[in-house]
Design a protein around this motif. Structure first.
Motif, mmCIF file in Angstrom:
data_model
loop_
_atom_site.group_PDB
_atom_site.id
_atom_site.type_symbol
_atom_site.label_atom_id
_atom_site.label_comp_id
_atom_site.label_asym_id
_atom_site.label_seq_id
_atom_site.Cartn_x
_atom_site.Cartn_y
_atom_site.Cartn_z
ATOM 1 N N ASP A 1 0.834 -1.212 0.000
ATOM 2 C CA ASP A 1 0.000 0.000 0.000
ATOM 3 C C ASP A 1 0.860 1.250 0.000
ATOM 4 O O ASP A 1 0.634 2.184 -0.766
ATOM 5 N N LEU A 2 1.865 1.219 0.865
ATOM 6 C CA LEU A 2 2.743 2.389 0.977
ATOM 7 C C LEU A 2 3.452 2.660 -0.351
ATOM 8 O O LEU A 2 3.489 3.789 -0.842
ATOM 9 N N THR A 3 3.973 1.599 -0.959
ATOM 10 C CA THR A 3 4.761 1.773 -2.175
ATOM 11 C C THR A 3 3.877 2.247 -3.333
ATOM 12 O O THR A 3 4.261 3.131 -4.100
ATOM 13 N N VAL A 4 2.675 1.686 -3.434
ATOM 14 C CA VAL A 4 1.754 2.099 -4.499
ATOM 15 C C VAL A 4 1.383 3.577 -4.305
ATOM 16 O O VAL A 4 1.346 4.359 -5.254
ATOM 17 N N ASP A 5 1.165 3.954 -3.053
ATOM 18 C CA ASP A 5 0.833 5.347 -2.758
ATOM 19 C C ASP A 5 1.955 6.274 -3.198
ATOM 20 O O ASP A 5 1.711 7.298 -3.836
ATOM 21 N N ARG A 6 3.207 5.907 -2.903
ATOM 22 C CA ARG A 6 4.346 6.748 -3.290
ATOM 23 C C ARG A 6 4.475 6.822 -4.815
ATOM 24 O O ARG A 6 4.800 7.852 -5.387
ATOM 25 N N PHE A 7 4.185 5.702 -5.480
ATOM 26 C CA PHE A 7 4.253 5.655 -6.943
ATOM 27 C C PHE A 7 3.238 6.647 -7.534
ATOM 28 O O PHE A 7 3.559 7.447 -8.407
ATOM 29 N N ARG A 8 2.024 6.598 -6.980
ATOM 30 C CA ARG A 8 0.966 7.486 -7.508
ATOM 31 C C ARG A 8 1.308 8.950 -7.279
ATOM 32 O O ARG A 8 1.093 9.790 -8.145
ATOM 33 N N ARG A 9 1.839 9.212 -6.102
ATOM 34 C CA ARG A 9 2.196 10.607 -5.809
ATOM 35 C C ARG A 9 3.296 11.096 -6.734
ATOM 36 O O ARG A 9 3.311 12.256 -7.159
ATOM 37 N N THR A 10 4.235 10.207 -7.045
ATOM 38 C CA THR A 10 5.324 10.602 -7.951
ATOM 39 C C THR A 10 4.758 10.879 -9.346
ATOM 40 O O THR A 10 5.176 11.815 -10.031
ATOM 41 N N LEU A 11 3.772 10.069 -9.760
ATOM 42 C CA LEU A 11 3.149 10.304 -11.076
ATOM 43 C C LEU A 11 2.472 11.669 -11.126
ATOM 44 O O LEU A 11 2.304 12.258 -12.185
ATOM 45 N N LYS A 12 2.096 12.170 -9.907
ATOM 46 C CA LYS A 12 1.466 13.498 -9.875
ATOM 47 C C LYS A 12 2.501 14.617 -9.839
ATOM 48 O O LYS A 12 2.163 15.783 -9.698
ATOM 49 N N GLY A 13 3.772 14.232 -9.857
ATOM 50 C CA GLY A 13 4.818 15.246 -9.947
ATOM 51 C C GLY A 13 5.690 15.405 -8.719
ATOM 52 O O GLY A 13 6.627 16.195 -8.718
ATOM 53 N N GLU A 14 5.425 14.650 -7.655
ATOM 54 C CA GLU A 14 6.239 14.809 -6.439
ATOM 55 C C GLU A 14 7.548 14.030 -6.559
ATOM 56 O O GLU A 14 7.578 12.956 -7.166
ATOM 57 N N VAL A 15 8.597 14.572 -5.958
ATOM 58 C CA VAL A 15 9.851 13.818 -5.833
ATOM 59 C C VAL A 15 9.875 13.310 -4.397
ATOM 60 O O VAL A 15 9.757 14.090 -3.458
ATOM 61 N N LEU A 16 9.978 12.005 -4.210
ATOM 62 C CA LEU A 16 9.840 11.442 -2.859
ATOM 63 C C LEU A 16 11.000 10.538 -2.496
ATOM 64 O O LEU A 16 11.608 9.923 -3.373
ATOM 65 N N THR A 17 11.289 10.476 -1.189
ATOM 66 C CA THR A 17 12.248 9.489 -0.690
ATOM 67 C C THR A 17 11.531 8.700 0.386
ATOM 68 O O THR A 17 10.924 9.287 1.279
ATOM 69 N N PHE A 18 11.538 7.405 0.269
ATOM 70 C CA PHE A 18 10.818 6.580 1.251
ATOM 71 C C PHE A 18 11.476 5.206 1.384
ATOM 72 O O PHE A 18 12.276 4.814 0.538
ATOM 73 N N ASP A 19 11.108 4.532 2.463
ATOM 74 C CA ASP A 19 11.632 3.183 2.687
ATOM 75 C C ASP A 19 10.568 2.167 2.324
ATOM 76 O O ASP A 19 9.386 2.379 2.584
ATOM 77 N N THR A 20 10.988 1.086 1.707
ATOM 78 C CA THR A 20 10.057 -0.001 1.431
ATOM 79 C C THR A 20 10.807 -1.328 1.540
ATOM 80 O O THR A 20 12.016 -1.339 1.793
ATOM 81 N N VAL A 21 10.086 -2.404 1.405
ATOM 82 C CA VAL A 21 10.734 -3.722 1.505
ATOM 83 C C VAL A 21 10.315 -4.559 0.307
ATOM 84 O O VAL A 21 9.134 -4.590 -0.055
ATOM 85 N N ILE A 22 11.311 -5.206 -0.316
ATOM 86 C CA ILE A 22 10.990 -6.108 -1.431
ATOM 87 C C ILE A 22 11.458 -7.516 -1.049
ATOM 88 O O ILE A 22 12.132 -7.685 -0.031
ATOM 89 N N ARG A 23 11.084 -8.462 -1.893
ATOM 90 C CA ARG A 23 11.636 -9.810 -1.711
ATOM 91 C C ARG A 23 12.634 -10.035 -2.832
ATOM 92 O O ARG A 23 12.320 -9.774 -4.008
ATOM 93 N N ASN A 24 13.836 -10.495 -2.498
ATOM 94 C CA ASN A 24 14.818 -10.736 -3.548
ATOM 95 C C ASN A 24 14.583 -12.112 -4.171
ATOM 96 O O ASN A 24 13.638 -12.811 -3.799
ATOM 97 N N LYS A 25 15.464 -12.481 -5.096
ATOM 98 C CA LYS A 25 15.243 -13.724 -5.845
ATOM 99 C C LYS A 25 15.155 -14.935 -4.908
ATOM 100 O O LYS A 25 14.408 -15.881 -5.157
ATOM 101 N N ASP A 26 15.938 -14.877 -3.773
ATOM 102 C CA ASP A 26 15.915 -16.011 -2.831
ATOM 103 C C ASP A 26 14.714 -15.956 -1.893
ATOM 104 O O ASP A 26 14.579 -16.801 -1.013
ATOM 105 N N GLY A 27 13.903 -14.946 -2.041
ATOM 106 C CA GLY A 27 12.722 -14.837 -1.175
ATOM 107 C C GLY A 27 12.993 -14.070 0.101
ATOM 108 O O GLY A 27 12.114 -13.936 0.953
ATOM 109 N N HIS A 28 14.225 -13.547 0.285
ATOM 110 C CA HIS A 28 14.548 -12.801 1.498
ATOM 111 C C HIS A 28 14.060 -11.364 1.408
ATOM 112 O O HIS A 28 14.000 -10.798 0.312
ATOM 113 N N LYS A 29 13.779 -10.826 2.591
ATOM 114 C CA LYS A 29 13.343 -9.426 2.622
ATOM 115 C C LYS A 29 14.546 -8.494 2.468
ATOM 116 O O LYS A 29 15.568 -8.722 3.109
ATOM 117 N N VAL A 30 14.407 -7.498 1.634
ATOM 118 C CA VAL A 30 15.471 -6.502 1.490
ATOM 119 C C VAL A 30 14.841 -5.131 1.724
ATOM 120 O O VAL A 30 13.821 -4.800 1.104
#
Ligand code: C2E
Ligand code: MG
Ligand code: MG
Length: 629
Positions: free
Chosen positions: A130-159
């Motif tokens: 939710d957080l990441t999608v929200d930041r994406f949408r805001r950037t599409l509206k013209g904002e420059v943002l810095t935020f923290d998020t978490v992804i899963r890498n190829k091994d399935g670990h959180k990064v």
């Protein structure tokens, strides 16, 4: 451009004109002016055509050059994009990856091409979607943002990623975003560790005082309904456990205790270790129906079963002070903690295993106590103390066989203050050590003076405090006082209490070493504390002092009578002397005599008196040689 259009126009006009001339010539007769006119026309046409051809060539060259320049720009961007050390992805408006650079491989473990065409949401951890999608949408509206998020890498670990997202402008609109990201997992771990060190207790892993205060502040300012209580808990006699069984033992006890408190509070509160043996609970109840005594009783119930540590089985009790936080803004966290602290001291005063709920009138008592503590410090410096002596008599012969030294404080404003009021404060603050040393020295000095003045020599009993008993150099200090005052050790008796014998090993060693000096030892207030009868027989104790609470009701309460009789019999079996304290009536004396109690002390014979009255008593006894009761 303008020129090209002009020449094209001229070319077209010339071509039409030329065609018209040719038609006219074919259909008409030739004459010189016509021929000349035609030649000029052809000339003009050739010139214009030439200019036009040159222009077209020039234009084609310029376009080619421009194309070449654009190509170079794209190459620069590509090489920059590919060689950047930070990971970069270009994401289309629809959320699919357009391009991802190779640096992303180190973070994601995927080949960068793998991303192209796939939605970024496929890679984001579900908790951060939710957080990441929200930041994406805001950037599409013209904002420059810095935020923290978490992804899963190829091994399935959180990064954990720190992302800077920048809109990609396409004229007036935004065609997508550029996301620049780096792996902050290790950094965040370090930050968490630092935070943990600053906010959590090392030993128990519980929140520490700092975090507790912050959580409390948060509660105090945000709460609108329900009730919040702060409980401060302190282990009864923990210092004793720590100093006699060792710090490692104490640490294990604290750990186990932390666990039990935590269990009794359940999910409704936060447990913290404030310092040493003090814990705190922030109890939150949204229903507002909590009875604070219920919380304290739940904790007491958890502590009913003993703690098994090493070879010991230990019963531990705690004292609890409770303060209600009121509704938002009523108190600040300092006040709430102070109130809980006041309630805790009140609970401590009541003895072990008690809780107290803070009431505003306690503040007054607290201020009084605080003032008393300050005055006590001055009193020690200014020696505002004096000793009273209460004589002790042998029942059988009536002779005076000793005196008990009892301290008094001559307070400059309050007059004479009794020890019951200031000894507990002195114990708490550690002032008891210098105070008790003064008593010991003074009692020895006085006793020696009486003997030097020719009065019959009778021992003096001095009460020892727990802290004093735990002092490692106690024997040496007492030897020094005896030496200083030249009092023979047989005239000094020390009164200890049963609680001092709890740690059998330590007590045995300490008492043995005191006995080696040649002094006597008695157990004061016997019957009120816990003592192990099994060990009692091995302690080098000369005398048991039956507590005055048993003597008081000796004739009315058959249980007390039975206890007194049992103590007398038991002491005699162990070859110990028995003295009854607080004897006020002839009937009590009669009872004690009947059951062969050896000695008595009490108002019946004499209250505690000044040293000159003792001198009179000794004088009278000396003169008549029959100071009998
Ligand atoms: P304790 O050692 O049990 O002293 C006996 C207390 O009982 C004394 O109270 C004494 O005045 C009181 N008492 C004596 N006869 C009677 C009686 O017939 N009836 C009643 N109701 N009371 C009687 P005091 O002097 O107020 O001392 C209270 C306690 O304070 C002492 O109890 C002792 O534990 C402590 N204390 C007194 N002086 C010292 C001291 O120098 N050092 C230490 N560490 N504690 C002291
Ligand atoms: Mg005593
Ligand atoms: Mg006593």
């Amino acid at each position: 451009m303008k020129n090209t259009r002009f020449y094209t126009l001229m070319f077209s006009v010339s071509a039409i004109y030329f065609a018209a001339m040719a038609f006219w010539l074919i259909t008409d007769d030739w004459n010189l002016p016509d021929i000349l006119f035609l030649a000029v026309s052809i000339g003009c046409f050739v010139i214009v055509s030439r200019r036009l051809i040159i222009r077209i060539h020039e234009r084609a060259d310029a376009e080619k050059q421009m194309e070449r320049q654009l190509q170079t720009k794209d190459e620069v961007f590509s090489s920059l994009f590919d060689s950047m050390p930070m990971a970069i992805s270009v994401v289309n408006r629809d959320g699919t990856f357009a391009r991802t650079n190779p640096a992303s491989y180190l973070i994601t473990g995927y080949n960068p091409d793998n991303f192209t065409g796939k939605p970024f949401t496929d890679y984001v951890h579900e908790d951060y979607l939710d957080l990441t999608v929200d930041r994406f949408r805001r950037t599409l509206k013209g904002e420059v943002l810095t935020f923290d998020t978490v992804i899963r890498n190829k091994d399935g670990h959180k990064v954990e990623l720190q992302v800077t997202s920048v809109p990609v402008a396409d004229g007036e609109s935004v065609s997508g975003i550029i996301a620049i990201y780096n792996d902050v997992t290790a950094k965040r771990r370090t930050e968490e560790r630092i935070k943990h060190l600053a906010y959590y207790d090392d030993l128990t892993g519980l929140p520490n005082r700092r975090l507790f205060r912050e959580l409390l502040t948060e509660q105090l300012y945000s709460r609108r309904s329900g009730s919040v209580y702060v409980l401060l808990l302190n282990i009864d006699r923990f210092k004793f456990v720590n100093s006699s069984l060792g710090q490692d033992f104490g640490d294990v006890l604290l750990l186990q205790l932390a666990d039990r408190i935590h269990q009794s509070v359940g999910g409704k509160g936060v447990t913290a270790r404030m310092e040493g043996d003090e814990f705190a609970v922030l109890y939150m109840d949204d229903s507002g129906e909590t009875d604070p005594s219920g919380i304290a009783n739940a904790i007491f119930a958890q502590l009913e079963s003993p703690f098994s540590i090493q070879q010991y089985t230990l019963h531990i009790t705690v004292s609890v002070g409770i303060a209600e936080c009121g509704t938002a803004g009523d108190f600040d966290e300092t006040e709430v903690l102070k109130n809980a602290g006041i309630a805790l001291s009140k609970a401590k005063e009541k003895g072990k295993n008690h809780f107290e709920l803070f009431k505003p009138e306690m503040n007054e008592t607290y201020v009084k106590k605080f003032n008393l503590e300050n005055d006590l410090r001055t009193a020690i410096q200014k020696e505002q103390f004096f000793l009273l002596y209460q004589p002790q008599f042998r029942i059988e012969t009536g002779e005076m066989i000793g005196t008990e030294a009892l301290i008094r404080w001559r307070h400059p404003e309050r007059g004479v203050v009794s020890p019951g009021e200031f000894i507990p404060i002195a114990e708490e603050t550690g002032l008891i050590v210098p105070l008790s040393e003064w008593v010991l020295r003074e009692a020895c000095r006085q006793n020696k003076a009486w003997q030097d003045q020719g009065f019959p020599a009778v021992p003096v009993s001095v009460n020892l405090s727990m802290r004093q008993f735990l002092q490692p150099n106690l024997t040496e200090r007492i030897a020094e006082f005896l030496d200083e005052t030249s009092l023979s050790p047989q005239y000094l008796e020390l009164e200890i209490t049963e609680s001092m014998t709890m740690d059998v090993e330590f007590a045995t060693a300490a008492l043995m070493s005191l006995k080696r000096l040649g002094i006597r030892i008695s157990i004061d207030d016997f019957g009120t504390g816990y003592s192990s009868l099994n060990y009692l027989k091995n302690f080098p104790v000369d005398k048991l002092k039956i507590d005055r609470s048993f003597v008081r009701d000796i004739l009315e309460d058959p249980h007390n009578a039975a206890i007194v009789r049992t103590i007398i019999t038991m002491a005699h079996h162990m070859k110990q002397t028995v003295i009854a304290e607080g004897v006020e009536t002839q009937e009590q004396l009669g009872f004690l005599r009947r059951y062969a109690c050896d000695e008595i002390q009490g108002y019946l014979m004499s209250p505690p008196v000044s040293e000159d009255k003792i001198r009179n008593l000794l004088q009278a006894w000396k003169e008549t040689a029959s100071g009998r009761v």
